[in-house]
Design a protein around this motif. Sequence first.
Motif, short mmCIF file in Angstrom:
data_model
loop_
_atom_site.label_atom_id
_atom_site.label_comp_id
_atom_site.label_asym_id
_atom_site.label_seq_id
_atom_site.Cartn_x
_atom_site.Cartn_y
_atom_site.Cartn_z
N GLY A 1 0.81 -1.20 0.00
CA GLY A 1 0.00 0.00 0.00
C GLY A 1 0.85 1.25 0.00
N ALA A 2 0.19 2.37 0.29
CA ALA A 2 0.84 3.67 0.28
C ALA A 2 0.77 4.29 1.67
N ALA A 3 1.79 5.04 2.01
CA ALA A 3 1.86 5.75 3.28
C ALA A 3 2.01 7.23 2.98
N LYS A 4 1.02 8.01 3.37
CA LYS A 4 1.08 9.46 3.15
C LYS A 4 1.30 10.15 4.49
N GLY A 5 2.18 11.14 4.51
CA GLY A 5 2.46 11.86 5.74
C GLY A 5 3.31 11.07 6.72
N ILE A 6 3.92 10.00 6.22
CA ILE A 6 4.80 9.16 7.05
C ILE A 6 6.18 9.19 6.42
N LYS A 7 7.18 9.45 7.23
CA LYS A 7 8.56 9.62 6.76
C LYS A 7 9.11 8.34 6.15
N ALA A 8 9.86 8.48 5.06
CA ALA A 8 10.52 7.34 4.43
C ALA A 8 11.45 6.67 5.44
N GLY A 9 11.48 5.35 5.43
CA GLY A 9 12.29 4.59 6.37
C GLY A 9 11.52 4.14 7.60
N THR A 10 10.36 4.74 7.85
CA THR A 10 9.53 4.33 8.99
C THR A 10 9.02 2.91 8.74
N LYS A 11 9.11 2.06 9.74
CA LYS A 11 8.65 0.68 9.58
C LYS A 11 7.15 0.60 9.82
N VAL A 12 6.48 -0.11 8.92
CA VAL A 12 5.06 -0.42 9.10
C VAL A 12 4.96 -1.87 9.54
N LYS B 1 -8.64 -7.68 20.60
CA LYS B 1 -7.39 -6.91 20.60
C LYS B 1 -6.69 -7.00 19.25
N TRP B 2 -5.93 -5.94 18.92
CA TRP B 2 -5.07 -5.94 17.76
C TRP B 2 -3.66 -6.30 18.23
N VAL B 3 -3.08 -7.35 17.64
CA VAL B 3 -1.76 -7.85 18.02
C VAL B 3 -0.80 -7.63 16.86
N SER B 4 0.36 -7.06 17.14
CA SER B 4 1.38 -6.85 16.11
C SER B 4 2.07 -8.16 15.80
N LEU B 5 2.17 -8.48 14.52
CA LEU B 5 2.86 -9.68 14.07
C LEU B 5 4.31 -9.33 13.74
N PRO B 6 5.19 -10.33 13.68
CA PRO B 6 6.60 -10.04 13.35
C PRO B 6 6.81 -9.84 11.85
N ALA B 7 5.91 -9.13 11.21
CA ALA B 7 6.03 -8.85 9.78
C ALA B 7 6.09 -7.33 9.61
N VAL C 1 4.79 -5.85 2.48
CA VAL C 1 5.18 -6.73 3.59
C VAL C 1 4.82 -8.17 3.23
N ARG C 2 5.77 -9.10 3.44
CA ARG C 2 5.49 -10.53 3.26
C ARG C 2 4.84 -11.06 4.53
N VAL C 3 3.77 -11.84 4.35
CA VAL C 3 3.00 -12.34 5.50
C VAL C 3 2.73 -13.83 5.32
N LYS C 4 2.79 -14.57 6.44
CA LYS C 4 2.37 -15.97 6.48
C LYS C 4 1.47 -16.12 7.69
N LEU C 5 0.30 -16.73 7.49
CA LEU C 5 -0.65 -16.92 8.59
C LEU C 5 -0.95 -18.40 8.77
N GLY C 6 -1.10 -18.82 10.01
CA GLY C 6 -1.44 -20.21 10.31
C GLY C 6 -2.81 -20.34 10.95
N LEU D 1 -6.76 -8.14 9.19
CA LEU D 1 -5.41 -7.59 9.27
C LEU D 1 -5.46 -6.10 8.96
N ARG D 2 -4.48 -5.39 9.47
CA ARG D 2 -4.30 -3.98 9.14
C ARG D 2 -2.82 -3.66 9.26
N ILE D 3 -2.43 -2.53 8.72
CA ILE D 3 -1.05 -2.07 8.79
C ILE D 3 -1.00 -0.90 9.76
#
Length: 134
Positions: A67-78, A87-93, A105-110, A117-119
């Motif tokens: 996707g696209a990130a507007k107003g977010i600095k280049a290099g920032t990790k999503v 609850k929303w839980v952050s995955l290691p992706a 982002v590459r994702v694998k779900l089990g 999902l969301r970013i």
Amino acid sequence: MNRALRYATVGVIAVSLLAGGSAAAFAAPQQLHTPAAVVAAAPAAASLTAKASATTVNAWQEFRISGAAKGIKAGTKVTVQQKQGTKWVSLPAQSPVNSKGAYSVRVKLGLKGVNQLRIGAGTTVSPVVKVTVR
């Protein structure tokens, strides 16, 4: 000079200074900023979009969310976030935003079934993307 006269003199001077200062503040309204100029100078709100490369995958099959990130600095990790219960839980992706404001982002779900999902990047989150795992 007695004390009462000094207090009266100080009071008169203070009132005249205050009145003169407030009169000067309202004397030249053309020099004040207009609301449009203030709004134009405000930075754009940050936003994220998200789209999955597949809507249905097998367990542990790799897919991408991009996707696209507007107003977010280049290099920032999503980070990919998954809804687990209420609850929303952050995955290691994770993936950094590139100089053009894009990410992938590459994702694998089990977890079988429909996964929501969301970013996320800081307090900014994308709309929910649903991926079904068989």
